[in-house]
Scaffold this motif. Structure first.
Motif, PDB file in Angstrom:
ATOM      1  N   ALA A 146       0.830  -1.205   0.000  1.00 58.56           N
ATOM      2  CA  ALA A 146       0.000   0.000   0.000  1.00 58.56           C
ATOM      3  C   ALA A 146       0.864   1.255   0.000  1.00 58.56           C
ATOM      4  CB  ALA A 146      -0.939  -0.012   1.208  1.00 58.56           C
ATOM      5  N   LEU A 147       1.928   1.244   0.785  1.00 60.50           N
ATOM      6  CA  LEU A 147       2.831   2.394   0.808  1.00 60.50           C
ATOM      7  C   LEU A 147       3.594   2.520  -0.504  1.00 60.50           C
ATOM      8  CD1 LEU A 147       4.224   2.311   4.451  1.00 60.50           C
ATOM      9  CD2 LEU A 147       2.702   4.021   3.457  1.00 60.50           C
ATOM     10  N   GLN A 148       3.982   1.400  -1.082  1.00 54.88           N
ATOM     11  CA  GLN A 148       4.706   1.422  -2.352  1.00 54.88           C
ATOM     12  C   GLN A 148       3.863   2.094  -3.437  1.00 54.88           C
ATOM     13  OE1 GLN A 148       5.580  -2.416  -4.215  1.00 54.88           O
ATOM     14  NE2 GLN A 148       7.596  -1.635  -4.816  1.00 54.88           N
ATOM     15  N   ALA A 149       2.547   1.918  -3.373  1.00 56.82           N
ATOM     16  CA  ALA A 149       1.662   2.547  -4.354  1.00 56.82           C
ATOM     17  C   ALA A 149       1.722   4.075  -4.276  1.00 56.82           C
ATOM     18  CB  ALA A 149       0.223   2.069  -4.145  1.00 56.82           C
ATOM     19  N   LEU A 150       2.164   4.606  -3.121  1.00 54.66           N
ATOM     20  CA  LEU A 150       2.348   6.047  -2.958  1.00 54.66           C
ATOM     21  C   LEU A 150       3.806   6.455  -3.104  1.00 54.66           C
ATOM     22  CD1 LEU A 150       0.011   6.886   0.092  1.00 54.66           C
ATOM     23  CD2 LEU A 150      -0.502   7.045  -2.353  1.00 54.66           C
ATOM     24  N   GLY A 151       4.653   5.507  -3.494  1.00 53.04           N
ATOM     25  CA  GLY A 151       6.071   5.788  -3.635  1.00 53.04           C
ATOM     26  C   GLY A 151       6.797   5.849  -2.310  1.00 53.04           C
ATOM     27  N   LEU A 152       6.257   5.184  -1.281  1.00 56.30           N
ATOM     28  CA  LEU A 152       6.827   5.219   0.067  1.00 56.30           C
ATOM     29  C   LEU A 152       7.185   3.813   0.527  1.00 56.30           C
ATOM     30  CD1 LEU A 152       4.190   7.655   1.637  1.00 56.30           C
ATOM     31  CD2 LEU A 152       6.510   8.253   0.891  1.00 56.30           C
ATOM     32  N   ALA A 153       7.956   3.740   1.598  1.00 53.08           N
ATOM     33  CA  ALA A 153       8.318   2.456   2.191  1.00 53.08           C
ATOM     34  C   ALA A 153       8.296   2.607   3.708  1.00 53.08           C
ATOM     35  CB  ALA A 153       9.701   2.017   1.724  1.00 53.08           C
ATOM     36  N   PRO A 154       7.801   1.594   4.416  1.00 49.58           N
ATOM     37  CA  PRO A 154       7.791   1.684   5.878  1.00 49.58           C
ATOM     38  C   PRO A 154       9.206   1.507   6.425  1.00 49.58           C
ATOM     39  CG  PRO A 154       7.046  -0.484   5.196  1.00 49.58           C
ATOM     40  CD  PRO A 154       7.246   0.326   3.929  1.00 49.58           C
ATOM     41  N   PRO A 155       9.593   2.287   7.440  1.00 51.49           N
ATOM     42  CA  PRO A 155      10.911   2.099   8.040  1.00 51.49           C
ATOM     43  C   PRO A 155      11.006   0.768   8.778  1.00 51.49           C
ATOM     44  CG  PRO A 155       9.602   3.643   9.330  1.00 51.49           C
ATOM     45  CD  PRO A 155       8.825   3.354   8.084  1.00 51.49           C
ATOM     46  N   VAL A 212      -2.582   3.772   6.751  1.00 47.09           N
ATOM     47  CA  VAL A 212      -2.602   2.518   5.993  1.00 47.09           C
ATOM     48  C   VAL A 212      -3.583   1.566   6.665  1.00 47.09           C
ATOM     49  CG1 VAL A 212      -1.252   0.640   5.011  1.00 47.09           C
ATOM     50  CG2 VAL A 212      -0.166   2.872   5.410  1.00 47.09           C
ATOM     51  N   PHE A 213      -4.380   0.910   5.834  1.00 45.27           N
ATOM     52  CA  PHE A 213      -5.407  -0.013   6.310  1.00 45.27           C
ATOM     53  C   PHE A 213      -5.234  -1.358   5.606  1.00 45.27           C
ATOM     54  CE2 PHE A 213      -6.901   4.308   5.791  1.00 45.27           C
ATOM     55  CZ  PHE A 213      -7.251   4.665   7.084  1.00 45.27           C
ATOM     56  N   SER A 214      -5.343  -2.435   6.358  1.00 43.57           N
ATOM     57  CA  SER A 214      -5.266  -3.774   5.767  1.00 43.57           C
ATOM     58  C   SER A 214      -6.439  -4.607   6.255  1.00 43.57           C
ATOM     59  CB  SER A 214      -3.946  -4.457   6.154  1.00 43.57           C
ATOM     60  OG  SER A 214      -3.933  -5.816   5.734  1.00 43.57           O
TER      61      SER A 214
END
Length: 198
Positions: free
Chosen positions: A119-128, A172-174
């Motif tokens: 989900a974060l990758q879809a926004l161009g992000l990555a969780p630390p 983020v929601f799963s």
């Protein structure tokens, strides 16, 4: 005008939420657990932390008006309303491939840890890292002797939790894909939920 998003069954969704904006997580069918995270949009190294929240609130579950805290002990989400019975889990880690192997599953299984990353990758992000999530609608009662139980949700169809962003954040929601234990209802069927942005 309110905007609605669907989190598909077994999948995740990330949304940018502005400070002061509220959103509702609607348990459309009543039985779906929703792993929920919040990251400071300006610094993903700051995120909603269940352990810091428990210490700050001095209880396991937030009440309406309480703020969930970040790992820097700052308010990140405020619980504005809750039409469910209020049973949400702050203890259990997000499911991952190791958890399903532990439960005897062979091969790949959808999981919340991968849903967070995707989900974060879809926004161009990555969780630390994968923080422990706020497990909305997850019913994990505990006994005085310390025993924990994986029970069915107490929520009903249409129950909703409304949260207000205390900073600009990425939420983020799963839809938790756990189908080996009855945390998503006795039938263990994974279902979609709705996110309503106010």
């Amino acid at each position: 005008m309110p905007v609605s998003h669907t989190v598909p069954a077994r999948e995740g969704l990330a949304l940018r939420i502005a400070a002061g904006q509220s959103f509702s997580v609607v348990n459309t069918h009543g039985t779906q657990v929703v792993d929920t995270w919040a990251f400071n949009e300006a610094d993903m190294g700051e995120f909603m932390s269940m352990e810091h929240t428990r210490a700050g609130l001095k209880r396991l579950c937030a009440r309406v008006g309480d703020a969930y805290l970040s790992n820097r002990r700052r308010p990140i989400l405020m619980l504005a309303d809750d039409t469910s019975p209020g049973r949400h889990d702050t203890l259990i880690a997000a499911c991952d491939v190791h958890r399903y192997r532990q439960l005897g599953h062979q091969g790949h299984h959808d999981n919340c840890t991968e849903n967070l990353a995707a989900a974060l990758q879809a926004l161009g992000l990555a969780p630390p890292e994968t923080p422990s999530p706020l497990n909305l609608f997850m019913n994990i009662p505990w006994e005085l002797n310390g025993d924990l139980f994986w029970n069915e949700p107490m929520s009903m169809a249409g129950d909703a939790v409304t949260l207000r962003a205390e900073m600009d954040l990425v939420a983020v929601f799963s839809c938790c894909p756990m189908d080996l234990l009855p945390i998503n209802g006795k039938d263990c069927v994974i279902r979609d939920v709705e996110i309503r942005l106010g």
